[in-house]
Design a protein around this motif. Sequence first.
Motif, PDB file in Angstrom:
ATOM      1  N   MET A 139     -14.270  -2.868 -29.936  1.00 26.81           N
ATOM      2  CA  MET A 139     -13.721  -1.723 -30.681  1.00 26.81           C
ATOM      3  C   MET A 139     -12.252  -1.469 -30.339  1.00 26.81           C
ATOM      4  N   GLY A 140     -11.641  -2.368 -29.583  1.00 24.30           N
ATOM      5  CA  GLY A 140     -10.194  -2.304 -29.407  1.00 24.30           C
ATOM      6  C   GLY A 140      -9.666  -1.474 -28.264  1.00 24.30           C
ATOM      7  N   VAL A 141     -10.460  -1.276 -27.221  1.00 20.72           N
ATOM      8  CA  VAL A 141      -9.970  -0.431 -26.121  1.00 20.72           C
ATOM      9  C   VAL A 141      -8.786  -1.092 -25.411  1.00 20.72           C
ATOM     10  N   LEU A 142      -8.794  -2.415 -25.260  1.00 15.21           N
ATOM     11  CA  LEU A 142      -7.625  -3.108 -24.713  1.00 15.21           C
ATOM     12  C   LEU A 142      -6.564  -3.291 -25.791  1.00 15.21           C
ATOM     13  N   THR A 143      -7.018  -3.541 -27.007  1.00 17.53           N
ATOM     14  CA  THR A 143      -6.114  -3.802 -28.130  1.00 17.53           C
ATOM     15  C   THR A 143      -5.108  -2.677 -28.320  1.00 17.53           C
ATOM     16  N   ASP A 144      -5.566  -1.436 -28.181  1.00 19.45           N
ATOM     17  CA  ASP A 144      -4.675  -0.274 -28.331  1.00 19.45           C
ATOM     18  C   ASP A 144      -3.459  -0.392 -27.417  1.00 19.45           C
ATOM     19  N   PHE A 145      -3.711  -0.731 -26.159  1.00 22.01           N
ATOM     20  CA  PHE A 145      -2.617  -0.833 -25.180  1.00 22.01           C
ATOM     21  C   PHE A 145      -1.790  -2.093 -25.396  1.00 22.01           C
ATOM     22  N   LEU A 146      -2.441  -3.177 -25.804  1.00 27.41           N
ATOM     23  CA  LEU A 146      -1.711  -4.423 -26.052  1.00 27.41           C
ATOM     24  C   LEU A 146      -0.719  -4.272 -27.199  1.00 27.41           C
ATOM     25  N   LEU A 147      -1.112  -3.529 -28.225  1.00 31.64           N
ATOM     26  CA  LEU A 147      -0.220  -3.326 -29.373  1.00 31.64           C
ATOM     27  C   LEU A 147       0.983  -2.444 -29.021  1.00 31.64           C
ATOM     28  N   GLN A 148       0.849  -1.678 -27.962  1.00 31.92           N
ATOM     29  CA  GLN A 148       1.984  -0.855 -27.514  1.00 31.92           C
ATOM     30  C   GLN A 148       3.044  -1.694 -26.812  1.00 31.92           C
ATOM     31  N   GLU A 149       2.631  -2.889 -26.360  1.00 29.17           N
ATOM     32  CA  GLU A 149       3.569  -3.797 -25.684  1.00 29.17           C
ATOM     33  C   GLU A 149       4.292  -4.621 -26.743  1.00 29.17           C
ATOM     34  N   LYS A 150       5.430  -4.151 -27.196  1.00 31.01           N
ATOM     35  CA  LYS A 150       6.130  -4.751 -28.333  1.00 31.01           C
ATOM     36  C   LYS A 150       6.694  -6.138 -28.023  1.00 31.01           C
ATOM     37  N   THR A 180       1.936 -10.235 -17.045  1.00 31.57           N
ATOM     38  CA  THR A 180       3.284 -10.158 -16.468  1.00 31.57           C
ATOM     39  C   THR A 180       4.348 -10.826 -17.321  1.00 31.57           C
ATOM     40  N   GLY A 181       3.952 -11.508 -18.401  1.00 34.09           N
ATOM     41  CA  GLY A 181       4.938 -12.253 -19.174  1.00 34.09           C
ATOM     42  C   GLY A 181       5.403 -13.502 -18.454  1.00 34.09           C
ATOM     43  N   TYR A 182       4.609 -13.945 -17.490  1.00 34.88           N
ATOM     44  CA  TYR A 182       4.903 -15.109 -16.650  1.00 34.88           C
ATOM     45  C   TYR A 182       5.375 -16.307 -17.479  1.00 34.88           C
ATOM     46  N   LYS A 183       6.462 -16.915 -17.060  1.00 30.24           N
ATOM     47  CA  LYS A 183       7.073 -18.083 -17.728  1.00 30.24           C
ATOM     48  C   LYS A 183       7.589 -17.762 -19.141  1.00 30.24           C
ATOM     49  N   GLY A 184       7.645 -16.451 -19.477  1.00 28.77           N
ATOM     50  CA  GLY A 184       8.315 -16.050 -20.706  1.00 28.77           C
ATOM     51  C   GLY A 184       7.506 -16.150 -21.990  1.00 28.77           C
ATOM     52  N   TYR A 185       6.175 -16.239 -21.892  1.00 31.13           N
ATOM     53  CA  TYR A 185       5.366 -16.290 -23.115  1.00 31.13           C
ATOM     54  C   TYR A 185       5.484 -14.983 -23.903  1.00 31.13           C
ATOM     55  N   THR A 186       5.273 -15.065 -25.216  1.00 32.85           N
ATOM     56  CA  THR A 186       5.234 -13.858 -26.047  1.00 32.85           C
ATOM     57  C   THR A 186       3.907 -13.728 -26.787  1.00 32.85           C
ATOM     58  N   ASN A 187       3.207 -14.830 -26.998  1.00 26.67           N
ATOM     59  CA  ASN A 187       1.918 -14.777 -27.686  1.00 26.67           C
ATOM     60  C   ASN A 187       0.792 -14.465 -26.708  1.00 26.67           C
ATOM     61  N   LEU A 222       0.355 -10.227 -30.701  1.00 26.68           N
ATOM     62  CA  LEU A 222      -1.053 -10.195 -30.348  1.00 26.68           C
ATOM     63  C   LEU A 222      -1.937 -10.879 -31.382  1.00 26.68           C
ATOM     64  N   TYR A 223      -2.850 -11.706 -30.879  1.00 28.43           N
ATOM     65  CA  TYR A 223      -3.935 -12.291 -31.662  1.00 28.43           C
ATOM     66  C   TYR A 223      -5.239 -11.868 -31.007  1.00 28.43           C
ATOM     67  N   VAL A 224      -6.285 -11.702 -31.818  1.00 30.05           N
ATOM     68  CA  VAL A 224      -7.594 -11.373 -31.246  1.00 30.05           C
ATOM     69  C   VAL A 224      -8.638 -12.347 -31.784  1.00 30.05           C
ATOM     70  N   SER A 225      -9.563 -12.724 -30.926  1.00 28.02           N
ATOM     71  CA  SER A 225     -10.644 -13.627 -31.293  1.00 28.02           C
ATOM     72  C   SER A 225     -11.962 -12.870 -31.151  1.00 28.02           C
ATOM     73  N   GLU A 226     -12.723 -12.783 -32.237  1.00 23.53           N
ATOM     74  CA  GLU A 226     -13.959 -11.990 -32.235  1.00 23.53           C
ATOM     75  C   GLU A 226     -15.054 -12.713 -33.016  1.00 23.53           C
TER      76      GLU A 226
END
Length: 258
Positions: free
Chosen positions: A44-55, A29-36, A59-63
């Motif tokens: 394989m990035g199934v969530l990553t695809d949608f997260l990258l669409q949220e400009k 929700t962007g609660y409290k105004g975070y951007t990171n 985005l950081y990923v830990s793997e």
Amino acid sequence: MKSVKPKKFLGQHFLNDLSIAKDIVDGLTGYKGYTNVLEIGPGMGVLTDFLLQEKKYSLYVSEIDKESVQYLKIKYPELNNNIIEGDFLRLPLEKYFEGQFAIIGNFPYNISSQIFFKVLDYKEQVVEVVGMLQKEVAKRLTSGPGNKDYGILSVLLQAYYNMEYLFTVDEHVFNPPPKVKSGVIRIRRNERTTMPCSDEDFKKIVKQSFSSRRKTLRNALKSLNLPESVLTNPIMEKRAEQLSVEDFINLTCMIIKE
């Protein structure tokens, strides 16, 4: 591009339903105004695809899986140096994030509770978490007093976070399918900044109280050698699962003062 094979020893179950993936990402929700935003275990990035669409998010990923890391570097060159290779549970998150941030992911079942214990260690920075985990654990974390699922981590998290169970996910939308259903939860940092007792004392009393959850607190806390003034308090006739977060805070203060 060669696909990544899910690894049992890492507890990997790759989500393959895009509509569910989008619903999980929409939980942020962007609660409290975070951007990171930090995604744990992108696979394989199934969530990553949608997260990258949220400009609006950086985005950081830990793997931890080397095969996944190589796959992600090829698939998402735009992530550049934002792919963090390693075990999330061992990452010094303050090295990557100075201010507030959110965490999201399809959490490996075998470390989901540990992930939330780590979130508590960074509670001043982690203001929102949207995670998919084993339904049984998801229900436990979001349960309130008087519920058999209510336990140690429920209390510790609810002291600092507002909890929501968002939706259930069936087994067949994963590769390989897990043997149980999954649940998606969202937690958001509440307004509590301090407690009248230390976090260490609070955690100690909560853990000890639930160590024998069928017993009254008088018996569960017996090893603490509490004075009579505490033992005769009416709250000691209750069981741990009957106490709210505020009850546990009051109990801790009462014990520490004695």
